[in-house]
Design a protein around this motif. Structure first.
Motif, PDB file in Angstrom:
ATOM      1  N   VAL A 102      34.925  37.707  38.641  1.00  0.00           N
ATOM      2  CA  VAL A 102      33.744  38.530  38.869  1.00  0.00           C
ATOM      3  C   VAL A 102      32.962  38.616  37.560  1.00  0.00           C
ATOM      4  N   ALA A 103      31.654  38.427  37.645  1.00  0.00           N
ATOM      5  CA  ALA A 103      30.770  38.617  36.487  1.00  0.00           C
ATOM      6  C   ALA A 103      29.562  39.392  36.987  1.00  0.00           C
ATOM      7  N   GLU A 104      29.087  40.340  36.187  1.00  0.00           N
ATOM      8  CA  GLU A 104      27.964  41.164  36.614  1.00  0.00           C
ATOM      9  C   GLU A 104      26.835  41.098  35.599  1.00  0.00           C
ATOM     10  N   HIS A 105      25.619  41.101  36.112  1.00  0.00           N
ATOM     11  CA  HIS A 105      24.444  41.122  35.250  1.00  0.00           C
ATOM     12  C   HIS A 105      24.299  42.502  34.615  1.00  0.00           C
ATOM     13  N   SER A 106      23.647  42.549  33.476  1.00  0.00           N
ATOM     14  CA  SER A 106      23.457  43.797  32.740  1.00  0.00           C
ATOM     15  C   SER A 106      22.103  44.414  33.025  1.00  0.00           C
ATOM     16  N   GLY A 107      22.041  45.731  32.877  1.00  0.00           N
ATOM     17  CA  GLY A 107      20.780  46.451  32.912  1.00  0.00           C
ATOM     18  C   GLY A 107      20.498  47.187  34.207  1.00  0.00           C
ATOM     19  N   PRO A 108      19.538  48.112  34.151  1.00  0.00           N
ATOM     20  CA  PRO A 108      19.229  48.980  35.285  1.00  0.00           C
ATOM     21  C   PRO A 108      18.625  48.257  36.489  1.00  0.00           C
ATOM     22  N   ASP A 109      18.245  46.994  36.338  1.00  0.00           N
ATOM     23  CA  ASP A 109      17.764  46.219  37.488  1.00  0.00           C
ATOM     24  C   ASP A 109      18.924  45.659  38.307  1.00  0.00           C
ATOM     25  N   HIS A 110      20.153  45.966  37.896  1.00  0.00           N
ATOM     26  CA  HIS A 110      21.333  45.405  38.566  1.00  0.00           C
ATOM     27  C   HIS A 110      22.292  46.508  39.020  1.00  0.00           C
ATOM     28  N   VAL A 111      21.746  47.511  39.702  1.00  0.00           N
ATOM     29  CA  VAL A 111      22.554  48.605  40.246  1.00  0.00           C
ATOM     30  C   VAL A 111      23.418  48.055  41.376  1.00  0.00           C
ATOM     31  N   HIS A 112      24.657  48.520  41.434  1.00  0.00           N
ATOM     32  CA  HIS A 112      25.576  48.061  42.464  1.00  0.00           C
ATOM     33  C   HIS A 112      26.691  49.077  42.680  1.00  0.00           C
ATOM     34  N   LEU A 113      27.503  48.782  43.685  1.00  0.00           N
ATOM     35  CA  LEU A 113      28.608  49.644  44.082  1.00  0.00           C
ATOM     36  C   LEU A 113      29.801  48.765  44.425  1.00  0.00           C
ATOM     37  N   GLY A 114      30.975  49.141  43.961  1.00  0.00           N
ATOM     38  CA  GLY A 114      32.204  48.447  44.342  1.00  0.00           C
ATOM     39  C   GLY A 114      33.012  49.356  45.252  1.00  0.00           C
ATOM     40  N   ARG A 115      33.460  48.816  46.400  1.00  0.00           N
ATOM     41  CA  ARG A 115      34.249  49.624  47.334  1.00  0.00           C
ATOM     42  C   ARG A 115      35.510  48.878  47.751  1.00  0.00           C
ATOM     43  N   ASN A 116      36.486  49.657  48.154  1.00  0.00           N
ATOM     44  CA  ASN A 116      37.698  49.106  48.733  1.00  0.00           C
ATOM     45  C   ASN A 116      37.698  49.476  50.212  1.00  0.00           C
ATOM     46  N   LEU A 117      37.330  48.518  51.045  1.00  0.00           N
ATOM     47  CA  LEU A 117      37.310  48.739  52.481  1.00  0.00           C
ATOM     48  C   LEU A 117      38.616  48.295  53.132  1.00  0.00           C
ATOM     49  N   GLY A 118      39.573  47.838  52.317  1.00  0.00           N
ATOM     50  CA  GLY A 118      40.847  47.340  52.826  1.00  0.00           C
ATOM     51  C   GLY A 118      41.917  48.410  52.890  1.00  0.00           C
ATOM     52  N   THR A 119      43.145  47.953  53.106  1.00  0.00           N
ATOM     53  CA  THR A 119      44.273  48.879  53.256  1.00  0.00           C
ATOM     54  C   THR A 119      45.207  48.883  52.051  1.00  0.00           C
ATOM     55  N   GLU A 120      44.982  47.991  51.092  1.00  0.00           N
ATOM     56  CA  GLU A 120      45.783  47.991  49.870  1.00  0.00           C
ATOM     57  C   GLU A 120      44.872  48.244  48.671  1.00  0.00           C
ATOM     58  N   PRO A 121      45.419  48.765  47.583  1.00  0.00           N
ATOM     59  CA  PRO A 121      44.583  49.019  46.410  1.00  0.00           C
ATOM     60  C   PRO A 121      43.930  47.742  45.873  1.00  0.00           C
ATOM     61  N   VAL A 122      42.699  47.882  45.386  1.00  0.00           N
ATOM     62  CA  VAL A 122      42.041  46.811  44.641  1.00  0.00           C
ATOM     63  C   VAL A 122      42.402  47.044  43.180  1.00  0.00           C
ATOM     64  N   VAL A 123      42.942  46.022  42.530  1.00  0.00           N
ATOM     65  CA  VAL A 123      43.264  46.110  41.109  1.00  0.00           C
ATOM     66  C   VAL A 123      42.476  45.011  40.407  1.00  0.00           C
ATOM     67  N   MET A 124      41.692  45.413  39.409  1.00  0.00           N
ATOM     68  CA  MET A 124      40.872  44.470  38.644  1.00  0.00           C
ATOM     69  C   MET A 124      41.202  44.601  37.167  1.00  0.00           C
ATOM     70  N   TRP A 125      41.144  43.499  36.460  1.00  0.00           N
ATOM     71  CA  TRP A 125      41.113  43.533  35.008  1.00  0.00           C
ATOM     72  C   TRP A 125      39.694  43.184  34.629  1.00  0.00           C
ATOM     73  N   VAL A 126      39.043  44.079  33.902  1.00  0.00           N
ATOM     74  CA  VAL A 126      37.620  43.930  33.593  1.00  0.00           C
ATOM     75  C   VAL A 126      37.423  43.962  32.086  1.00  0.00           C
ATOM     76  N   ASN A 127      36.616  43.027  31.591  1.00  0.00           N
ATOM     77  CA  ASN A 127      36.287  42.947  30.165  1.00  0.00           C
ATOM     78  C   ASN A 127      34.832  43.351  29.952  1.00  0.00           C
ATOM     79  N   TYR A 128      34.606  44.152  28.923  1.00  0.00           N
ATOM     80  CA  TYR A 128      33.269  44.602  28.548  1.00  0.00           C
ATOM     81  C   TYR A 128      33.016  44.166  27.107  1.00  0.00           C
ATOM     82  N   VAL A 129      31.867  43.566  26.856  1.00  0.00           N
ATOM     83  CA  VAL A 129      31.483  43.168  25.505  1.00  0.00           C
ATOM     84  C   VAL A 129      30.093  43.728  25.255  1.00  0.00           C
ATOM     85  N   ALA A 130      29.974  44.594  24.232  1.00  0.00           N
ATOM     86  CA  ALA A 130      28.697  45.277  24.007  1.00  0.00           C
ATOM     87  C   ALA A 130      28.602  45.779  22.575  1.00  0.00           C
TER      88      ALA A 130
END
Length: 148
Positions: A102-130
């Motif tokens: 998963v990669a996401e664009h930066s800035g207020p023009d890229h508003v989004h939402l992540g949801r778990n609609l499944g039955t098991e937990p979503v586990v992510m490892w996420v890196n931030y560089v800033a």
């Protein structure tokens, strides 16, 4: 200034003040909070004025990140579960099963939402560089999708 004129001026100023407060209240929206999200920082280092942060983010079934955007560069991997990602247009929904990058664009023009609609937990490892001190995400109100 006579007393009748002072009362009229005071009434006009009061009316303008009430209208301004009402307008500000009507346009002020509340950011959407996350629900069912656990965040653990795995690594955080600052090198030459740049923060490098790795987090494990777990979203419980039915949980949500809340609407937000990122200023940092963000990339990661879905370790388990399936992430449902929705942008602010409410329709270009994407799903990311375990093993997806998963990669996401930066800035207020890229508003989004992540949801778990499944039955098991979503586990992510996420890196931030800033730049040092930049928050990993900025919470915002629902852009009109009607869910969070």
């Amino acid at each position: 200034m006579n007393s009748a004129r002072r009362r009229t001026s005071a009434a006009v100023l009061t009316t303008i003040g009430i209208a301004a407060v009402s307008l500000a209240s009507a346009t002020t929206a509340v950011a959407t909070p996350s629900a069912g999200v656990q965040v653990v920082t795995l690594s955080a280092n600052t090198v030459n004025g740049t923060d490098y942060v790795t987090r494990e983010i777990t979203i419980a079934p039915g949980g949500s990140t809340g609407w937000h955007y990122h200023e940092p560069i963000v990339y990661g991997i879905i370790r388990s579960g399936t992430l449902t990602w929705t942008p602010s247009n409410c329709v270009a929904v994407q799903t990311y099963p375990a093993g997806s990058a998963v990669a996401e664009h930066s800035g207020p023009d890229h508003v989004h939402l992540g949801r778990n609609l499944g039955t098991e937990p979503v586990v992510m490892w996420v890196n931030y560089v800033a730049p040092a001190g930049t928050p990993p995400a900025v919470s915002v109100p629902d852009p009109g999708c009607g869910f969070a």
